[in-house]
Write an enzyme that holds these catalytic residues in place. Structure first.
Site, PDB file in Angstrom:
ATOM      1  N   LYS A  15      22.148 -14.589   5.137  1.00  0.00           N
ATOM      2  CA  LYS A  15      21.377 -14.785   6.363  1.00  0.00           C
ATOM      3  C   LYS A  15      21.455 -16.250   6.766  1.00  0.00           C
ATOM      4  O   LYS A  15      21.504 -17.121   5.904  1.00  0.00           O
ATOM      5  CB  LYS A  15      19.893 -14.452   6.108  1.00  0.00           C
ATOM      6  N   ASP A  50      23.376  -7.449   3.164  1.00  0.00           N
ATOM      7  CA  ASP A  50      22.026  -7.718   3.682  1.00  0.00           C
ATOM      8  C   ASP A  50      21.260  -6.421   3.983  1.00  0.00           C
ATOM      9  O   ASP A  50      20.059  -6.450   4.232  1.00  0.00           O
ATOM     10  CB  ASP A  50      22.129  -8.592   4.950  1.00  0.00           C
ATOM     11  N   ARG A  81      17.661  -0.442   1.620  1.00  0.00           N
ATOM     12  CA  ARG A  81      17.960   0.994   1.537  1.00  0.00           C
ATOM     13  C   ARG A  81      18.665   1.334   0.226  1.00  0.00           C
ATOM     14  O   ARG A  81      18.541   2.442  -0.284  1.00  0.00           O
ATOM     15  CB  ARG A  81      18.786   1.422   2.770  1.00  0.00           C
TER      16      ARG A  81
HETATM   17  N1  BES Z   1      14.743  -7.603   4.942  1.00  0.00           N
HETATM   18  C1  BES Z   1      15.577  -7.375   6.044  1.00  0.00           C
HETATM   19  C2  BES Z   1      14.838  -6.854   7.274  1.00  0.00           C
HETATM   20  C3  BES Z   1      13.838  -7.764   7.903  1.00  0.00           C
HETATM   21  C4  BES Z   1      14.184  -8.580   8.947  1.00  0.00           C
HETATM   22  C5  BES Z   1      12.518  -7.748   7.496  1.00  0.00           C
HETATM   23  C6  BES Z   1      13.239  -9.385   9.557  1.00  0.00           C
HETATM   24  C7  BES Z   1      11.570  -8.551   8.096  1.00  0.00           C
HETATM   25  C8  BES Z   1      11.924  -9.369   9.142  1.00  0.00           C
HETATM   26  C9  BES Z   1      16.655  -6.361   5.671  1.00  0.00           C
HETATM   27  O1  BES Z   1      17.048  -6.347   4.363  1.00  0.00           O
HETATM   28  C10 BES Z   1      17.874  -6.703   6.498  1.00  0.00           C
HETATM   29  O2  BES Z   1      18.361  -7.768   6.364  1.00  0.00           O
HETATM   30  N2  BES Z   1      18.316  -5.751   7.319  1.00  0.00           N
HETATM   31  C11 BES Z   1      19.428  -5.945   8.159  1.00  0.00           C
HETATM   32  C12 BES Z   1      20.215  -4.665   8.200  1.00  0.00           C
HETATM   33  C13 BES Z   1      21.565  -4.792   8.872  1.00  0.00           C
HETATM   34  C14 BES Z   1      22.468  -5.637   8.039  1.00  0.00           C
HETATM   35  C15 BES Z   1      22.130  -3.415   9.057  1.00  0.00           C
HETATM   36  C16 BES Z   1      18.932  -6.301   9.559  1.00  0.00           C
HETATM   37  O3  BES Z   1      17.933  -5.744  10.007  1.00  0.00           O
HETATM   38  O4  BES Z   1      19.529  -7.175  10.179  1.00  0.00           O
HETATM   39 ZN    ZN Z   2      15.582  -6.966   2.993  1.00  0.00          ZN
HETATM   40 ZN    ZN Z   3      18.544  -7.801   3.913  1.00  0.00          ZN
END
Ligand code: BES
Ligand code: ZN
Ligand code: ZN
Length: 519
Positions: A296, A367, A371
C-alpha cells in the site's frame, strides 16, 4: 468508573455533579428534574424560559451552579430531544453528552436519574431496566478515552476523569430492575470499549500474540468461556494454505483463536426447551495490513492497525457475553489473526495456494489478504460447530468505504432474513447496516486462468460485492451466513457523544442486541 445504584432523593445525594434531563420544548419540569429545579429555586425553569441557548434539544447540555442549594456543586441539564421522537439511540446519545459535560467540569463523582418518562413520549413503554441499561451504555461510551499510548508523565497531568457514578431512584420497587439494567449496560459498553482499545492501540502492541493472550485471559476470567488456540503448526496440519500464505511474510506468529460460550443447557443441563441455537462469529484480525508485496502507499498504511477491527469486535462481544452470561445461544467466536507484511518469505502475486476446503486460489494481489484468512477460518468454523448461523466481520474492502462511508457497514450473505434481523438489531443499538447484493454475475470476476479462483479480480468494479462473492464460495450449501464489511464505520473521523473519533467499537452493540434480543 465505579457504578452504584441508590434509592433516594436526587437532591440529597453527595456528589460533585447532578445530571437531570428534560424533553425539548417543555415548559414545566417533571420528576427528579422538577425536584432539583425546586431546590434551585426554579433555576432550570428560568433557564428554559429566558435563555435561547438551551431548549432541551437532543444532547444539548446546560450547566448550572447549585450555589449550595443541594450537596452537588453543579447541575447538568441534558436535552432529550422531542418526546415523540425519543428512542433507545437517543437516550444513549443524551446520556453520553451529559457525561462528557461532566468530564469538561473535571468533577470526580456524578449522580443521575433515569431519563424521564413522559406520557406523550415514545419511551413510555420502556422499562426501568431498559432505561438503566441505556443510561449506562451512554455514560460509559461517552466517558471513553483511549489513553494506552500516552506516557505516565502525560497521564499524570491529564484532566480529572469521573470516578464515581451513582444512579438514583425514588421508587424502591424499581431498584432491582435498575440494577439488572445497569449490569447489562456495563457489560455492553465494557465490550465496546475493549474493542475500541484494541483498535486504537498500535500495531507493535496489539499483535496476534496479544490477541491470543487476551482471549486466554477472557476464558480464564469467565466460567462460561473456553478457548482453543491453533498455532502455525496446527494451521499447517489443517492444510490452511490460504491463511498461511498471508502469515508467512511476517515475523509475528499467526493464530486461529476459538472462543466458545456454551449456555448451561448446551453444557448438559436438563431443559424442556430442546436444541440450543448455535451462532458462529468469524473476525478478520490482520494486526497490520501493509498490503504485502502489493504494498500500500504510505498514506493508506497509516491506519492499517485497524485491520483487526472485525476480530476486535468479536473479542468485545465475547468479553461481554463472558461477563453477562444468561444467554441461551451457543456462541463460537473464531478469530483469524496475523500480520500482512512484505518480506523475502512473503507471498508473491501469481502464487497459487490450496485452501483447507481444497479449492485453489491464485493470489494476484497480496493486499486482498482478508478474504484469504477468512475462507480457511470459515471452513474450520463450519466443520467444527456446524452453526445455525455464521456471521463474519471484517474491514475487508476500501470499496465499502467508497460506497457507504463511515456511516454504515455493508451486509450481504446467503440468508436475507438473518441480514434483516442484524439490520433491525442495529437500529436501537445505533449502528447502521446496508445490504449489498451477491449477484451470481459477480462470480465472473473471480475467474482465474490457472487456478480455481483469483483473490482480487474486480478491477475497480463492485469491490465489496466481489469480495463477498469470494467468501460465499466457502460457505456450505444451505448455511445461513451474513458477511459484514465494516471497513468504513470501524474507524471514523466524526466525533459523536457516544462514539469517539477513531476506533468506534462498531458492531459490538448490534451483535449483543441481536444475541440477547434487546431493543
Ligand atoms: N484492509 C483492506 C481494506 C480497507 C481499506 C480497510 C481501507 C479499511 C480502510 C483490505 O485488505 C484491502 O486492502 N483490500 C483491497 C482489495 C483489493 C486489492 C481487491 C482494497 O480494498 O483495495
Ligand atoms: Zn486488510
Ligand atoms: Zn489488504
Amino acid at each position: 468508573m465505579k457504578i452504584t445504584v441508590q434509592k433516594g432523593d436526587i437532591t440529597q445525594v453527595q456528589a460533585d455533579a447532578v445530571i437531570v434531563n428534560l424533553f425539548e420544548g417543555v415548559k414545566k419540569t417533571v420528576g427528579g428534574t422538577a425536584a432539583v429545579d425546586k431546590a434551585l429555586k426554579s433555576a432550570i425553569s428560568d433557564e428554559l424560559r429566558l435563555s435561547s441557548a438551551f431548549s432541551g434539544k437532543l444532547g444539548e447540555t446546560c450547566v448550572l451552579n447549585a450555589y449550595q442549594a443541594i450537596p452537588a456543586r453543579y447541575v447538568i441539564v441534558v436535552g432529550l430531544g422531542k418526546a415523540e421522537e425519543f428512542d433507545s439511540a437517543k437516550i444513549r446519545r443524551a446520556t453520553a453528552s451529559a457525561i462528557r459535560a461532566c468530564q469538561k467540569l473535571q468533577v470526580k463523582s456524578v449522580t443521575s436519574i433515569l431519563p424521564e418518562l413522559s406520557k406523550s413520549s415514545s419511551s413510555e413503554g420502556q422499562s426501568p431496566e431498559t432505561l438503566a441499561r441505556l443510561l449506562l451504555e451512554g455514560t460509559l461510551l461517552g466517558a471513553y478515552q483511549f489513553t494506552g499510548g500516552k506516557s505516565k508523565e502525560k497521564l499524570k497531568k491529564a484532566p480529572q476523569r469521573v470516578q464515581k457514578f451513582i444512579v438514583v431512584e425514588q421508587d424502591s420497587k424499581k431498584i432491582s430492575a435498575i440494577k439488572k439494567g445497569v449490569k447489562m449496560g456495563q457489560g455492553i459498553a465494557g465490550g465496546t470499549n475493549a474493542t475500541r482499545d484494541l483498535v486504537f492501540d498500535s500495531p507493535n502492541h496489539v499483535t496476534p500474540t496479544y490477541l491470543k493472550k487476551m482471549a486466554e485471559a477472557l476464558a480464564k476470567e469467565s466460567a462460561e468461556l473456553t478457548v482453543k488456540v491453533l498455532a502455525q503448526k496446527d494451521l499447517l496440519k489443517l492444510k490452511m494454505g490460504a491463511f498461511l500464505s498471508v502469515a508467512k511474510g511476517s515475523d509475528e506468529a499467526p493464530y486461529l483463536i476459538h472462543l466458545s460460550y456454551k449456555p448451561k443447557l448446551a453444557r448438559g443441563a436438563k431443559s424442556k426447551k430442546g436444541k440450543v441455537k448455535k451462532v458462529a462469529l468469524v473476525g478478520k484480525g490482520i494486526s497490520f495490513d501493509s498490503g504485502g508485496l502489493s504494498l500500500k502507499p504510505p498514506k493508506s498504511q497509516e491506519l492499517m492497525k485497524m485491520d483487526m477491527a472485525g476480530a476486535g469486535a468479536v473479542m468485545g462481544v465475547m468479553k461481554a457475553i463472558g461477563e453477562l452470561g444468561e444467554l441461551d445461544v451457543q456462541v463460537d467466536a473464531f478469530i483469524a489473526t496475523c500480520e500482512n507484511m512484505p518480506s523475502a518469505r512473503a507471498s508473491k502475486p501469481g502464487d497459487i495456494v490450496t485452501t483447507r476446503k481444497g479449492t485453489t486460489v491464485e493470489i494476484n494481489n497480496t493486499d486482498a489478504e482478508g478474504r484469504l484468512v477468512l475462507i480457511d477460518t470459515m471452513t474450520y468454523a463450519q466443520e467444527k460447530v456446524d452453526p445455525d448461523e455464521m456471521i463474519d466481520l471484517a474491514t475487508l474492502t476500501g470499496a465499502q468505504v467508497v460506497a457507504l462511508g463511515e456511516i454504515a457497514a455493508a451486509s450481504m450473505g446467503t440468508c436475507d432474513d438473518l441480514i434483516e434481523r442484524i439490520k433491525k438489531a442495529g437500529e436501537p443499538a445505533g449502528e447502521k447496516f446496508w445490504q449489498m447484493p451477491l449477484y451470481d454475475e459477480y462470480k465472473a470476476s473471480l475467474k482465474s486462468d490457472v487456478a480455481d479462483l483469483i483473490n482480487a479480480g474486480s478491477k475497480g468494479q463492485a469491490g465489496t460485492c466481489s469480495a463477498g462473492m469470494f467468501l460465499k464460495e466457502f460457505v456450505d450449501e444451505g448455511r445461513a451466513w451474513a458477511h459484514l464489511d465494516i471497513a468504513g464505520p470501524a474507524y471514523t473521523t466524526r466525533d459523536f457523544p457516544e462514539v469517539p473519533r477513531g476506533a468506534s467499537g462498531f458492531a459490538v452493540r448490534t451483535l449483543l442486541y441481536y444475541l440477547y434480543g434487546l431493543s
